[in-house]
Design an enzyme around this catalytic site. Structure first.
Site, PDB file in Angstrom:
ATOM      1  N   ASP A 104      -2.663   2.306   1.642  1.00  0.00           N
ATOM      2  CA  ASP A 104      -1.674   1.640   0.801  1.00  0.00           C
ATOM      3  C   ASP A 104      -1.610   0.152   1.142  1.00  0.00           C
ATOM      4  O   ASP A 104      -2.612  -0.424   1.576  1.00  0.00           O
ATOM      5  CB  ASP A 104      -0.307   2.321   1.035  1.00  0.00           C
ATOM      6  CG  ASP A 104       0.578   2.315  -0.199  1.00  0.00           C
ATOM      7  OD1 ASP A 104       1.074   1.229  -0.552  1.00  0.00           O
ATOM      8  OD2 ASP A 104       0.779   3.383  -0.798  1.00  0.00           O
ATOM      9  N   HIS A 143       5.714  -1.401  -0.450  1.00  0.00           N
ATOM     10  CA  HIS A 143       5.274  -0.141  -1.056  1.00  0.00           C
ATOM     11  C   HIS A 143       4.829   0.886  -0.019  1.00  0.00           C
ATOM     12  O   HIS A 143       5.280   2.042  -0.028  1.00  0.00           O
ATOM     13  CB  HIS A 143       4.142  -0.425  -2.045  1.00  0.00           C
ATOM     14  CG  HIS A 143       3.757   0.728  -2.914  1.00  0.00           C
ATOM     15  ND1 HIS A 143       2.782   1.632  -2.562  1.00  0.00           N
ATOM     16  CD2 HIS A 143       4.210   1.121  -4.114  1.00  0.00           C
ATOM     17  CE1 HIS A 143       2.643   2.533  -3.516  1.00  0.00           C
ATOM     18  NE2 HIS A 143       3.510   2.258  -4.477  1.00  0.00           N
ATOM     19  N   ASN A 183       1.651   6.188 -13.453  1.00  0.00           N
ATOM     20  CA  ASN A 183       2.948   5.961 -14.105  1.00  0.00           C
ATOM     21  C   ASN A 183       2.831   5.449 -15.532  1.00  0.00           C
ATOM     22  O   ASN A 183       3.725   4.752 -16.014  1.00  0.00           O
ATOM     23  CB  ASN A 183       3.761   4.934 -13.295  1.00  0.00           C
ATOM     24  CG  ASN A 183       4.075   5.408 -11.906  1.00  0.00           C
ATOM     25  OD1 ASN A 183       4.173   6.596 -11.652  1.00  0.00           O
ATOM     26  ND2 ASN A 183       4.224   4.468 -10.981  1.00  0.00           N
ATOM     27  N   SER A 192       4.105   7.320  -7.034  1.00  0.00           N
ATOM     28  CA  SER A 192       3.814   6.845  -5.680  1.00  0.00           C
ATOM     29  C   SER A 192       4.684   7.520  -4.647  1.00  0.00           C
ATOM     30  O   SER A 192       4.282   7.672  -3.488  1.00  0.00           O
ATOM     31  CB  SER A 192       4.074   5.333  -5.577  1.00  0.00           C
ATOM     32  OG  SER A 192       2.947   4.584  -5.905  1.00  0.00           O
TER      33      SER A 192
END
Length: 527
Positions: free
Chosen positions: A153, A200, A308, A372
């Site tokens: 990530d 994130h 998404n 996520s």
């Protein structure tokens, strides 16, 4: 992990000159002939050559066409090729398709962290009750055997009090996307202490494995799992996770997965669950599929967010052998943004991904929406199953989640929810006892733990039959005399009555209601 000043300085020198990844739109055609616009890295392509083709031959042929060889990747035969200045990727694929020894050529796909805007008004971990985590933790909290969740990530804030003690002996990595010609700007993975380009990755890590049962903050799904940060985004690209500039690419994802192969099943790491909360349009690229296949062959479980865009499942979640995870909301409805498709029906599951509460940078906490944040909940559940049953293969772990999920939507596996929303209680009972036979949570409402000891348990969780699930869910708690003690809008209770006072020792009745039906149960409190 402590490192020498010389290495730290070298890392700073290596990464600071790198320019931001430049992205262009590219028309991708699937094997079935369908066209779809995807984002790719400008000015380069990825290619695989036969073992008989030398690097010198590739370099000479690329330069003869106005481009250059960008160097070897970690997978055998794969190289990065630089296009002539100003050439579009579509033209470059045609320009280089006749290179000697070429076996595969593809764009270098671009990926973003899969996030949508936060909901600042939801501040509780409803996901834990929806996934029956409280009851599941009576079987396993993640300490029985070692499992590491690799967060591939934007990096993890290693100073967060809920995460700082979770790295153990692991070595976090930086896998550089889109190398430049800057001295030292390599294309492989190098050790780099856990640090975040934006929040994130820290949010993802907290959901999977934040420190738990520590009287502070939140609870991660697997209390005992370690985490390791595999950062694949550049600091210069991802200020505030800006979706217009925060990109990574195929080669960084591939190298990240390959870097974990030597760690799996070692004393320091134990079993490895790799979580990829990122996505890009189009089919799974050949390079990423090769890396996923290698990781799976080595025994690693790869989990990825579906995306998404309310459209088709993104890559890498659509790659073979990946466990794709879609998002549900607090009422077990499919999140409007959750990507869907046949990969979900074939091998996918769902988990809460709307208004989930998690760790944030700087020691804080926040709520977030997106697949996520559904993906690490499933990854944490997988870590619990593997800790409870270390003889399981990665396929066994994924099957345990799929085969015990709460079926939502159309009966059976479907393109929206996959095999259903992960149920940690059922998955762990299945893993530990080998069966769901006699599981009362299948036929009646239960409260867990019972007896409930507020001083040590802190929270009571309610589970109910699937045919009671629906919107407008409430739980009403009564004394044995029928006096209402508390009406709840969620599936957990802290032991306080409607006036905010502790409920007394005794036996209580409860009723779970929704627009789909109602069910009853009872429990005891001991103070």
């Amino acid at each position: 992990m402590i490192r020498s000043l010389g290495l730290a300085a070298a890392l700073l020198f290596a990464f600071s000159p790198a320019a931001a990844l430049e992205i262009e739109r590219h028309m991708s055609v699937s094997a079935s002939g369908k066209s779809r616009q995807v984002e790719v890295v400008k000015g380069e392509v990825l290619a695989r050559f036969s073992s008989a083709t030398s690097s010198g031959a590739v370099r000479a042929a690329a330069r003869a066409r106005g481009g250059d060889d960008g160097g070897a990747l970690a997978l055998p035969g794969w190289r990065l090729l630089k296009l002539p200045p100003g050439m579009r990727v579509a033209d470059g694929l045609g320009q280089f398709k006749s290179l000697p020894g070429l076996e595969v050529i593809q764009p270098n796909h671009a990926y973003r962290p899969t996030r949508v805007p936060n909901d600042p008004f939801i501040n509780s971990q409803y996901a834990l009750s929806r996934m029956s985590a409280y009851a599941g933790w009576e079987y396993e909290v993640g300490n029985s055997s070692r499992v590491t969740v690799a967060v591939i990530d934007t990096g993890i804030d290693g100073t967060h009090p809920e995460l700082s003690g979770k790295f153990g002996a692991t070595v976090s990595q930086y896998c550089n996307p889109g190398p430049t010609d800057a001295p030292g700007d390599n294309i492989n993975c190098v050790p780099q202490g856990p640090s975040a380009v934006c929040n994130h990755g820290t949010m993802v890590a907290g959901l999977a494995a934040a420190a738990s049962d520590n009287a502070t903050g939140i609870a991660g799904i697997s209390w005992g799992a370690q985490v390791v940060s595999i950062k694949i985004f550049r600091d210069s690209d991802c200020v505030n996770c800006n979706p217009n500039s925060c990109f990574t690419d195929d080669q960084a994802i591939a190298h990240a997965l390959l870097s974990l192969i030597s760690k799996h099943n070692t004393p320091d790491y134990g079993k490895v669950v790799a979580n990829l909360s990122l996505g890009g349009g189009g089919a799974c690229s050949a390079l990423v599929q090769s890396a996923v296949t290698s990781a799976r062959t080595a025994g690693i479980l790869v989990v990825a967010a579906t995306g998404n865009d309310s459209s088709l499942v993104n890559s890498p979640a659509n790659c073979d052998y990946v466990l794709p995870v879609g998002a549900t909301d607090s009422e077990d409805k499919l999140a409007y943004f959750s990507s869907r498709g046949p990969e979900m029906a074939l091998r996918g599951v769902s988990a809460p991904g709307v208004g989930v509460y998690t760790t944030d940078m700087g020691g804080g906490y926040t709520t977030a929406d997106g697949t996520s944040f559904a993906s690490p909940l499933a990854a944490g559940a997988a870590a619990l199953v593997w800790a409870a049953k270390p003889v399981y293969t990665s396929t066994d772990v994924a099957n345990a989640l799929r085969n015990t999920a709460d079926d939502l939507g159309a009966s059976g596996p479907d393109n929206n929810f996959g095999h259903g929303r992960v149920n940690i209680h059922r998955a762990l009972r299945y893993a530990v006892e080998g069966t769901l036979s006699g599981f009362k949570g299948e036929s009646k409402a239960i409260a867990f733990p019972s007896p409930f000891r507020p001083a040590s348990d802190r929270i009571l969780s309610f589970s109910f039959p699937a045919d009671t699930a629906g919107s407008g869910l409430t739980v009403e708690i009564y004394t044995m005399e029928g006096e209402l003690v508390k009406k709840l809008d969620g599936l957990t209770w802290n032991g306080l009555n409607a006036a905010g006072n502790p409920a007394a020792t005794g036996v209580y009745l409860f009723m779970v209601r929704s627009d789909s039906g109602k069910s009853r149960g009872k429990f005891a409190i001991i103070r």
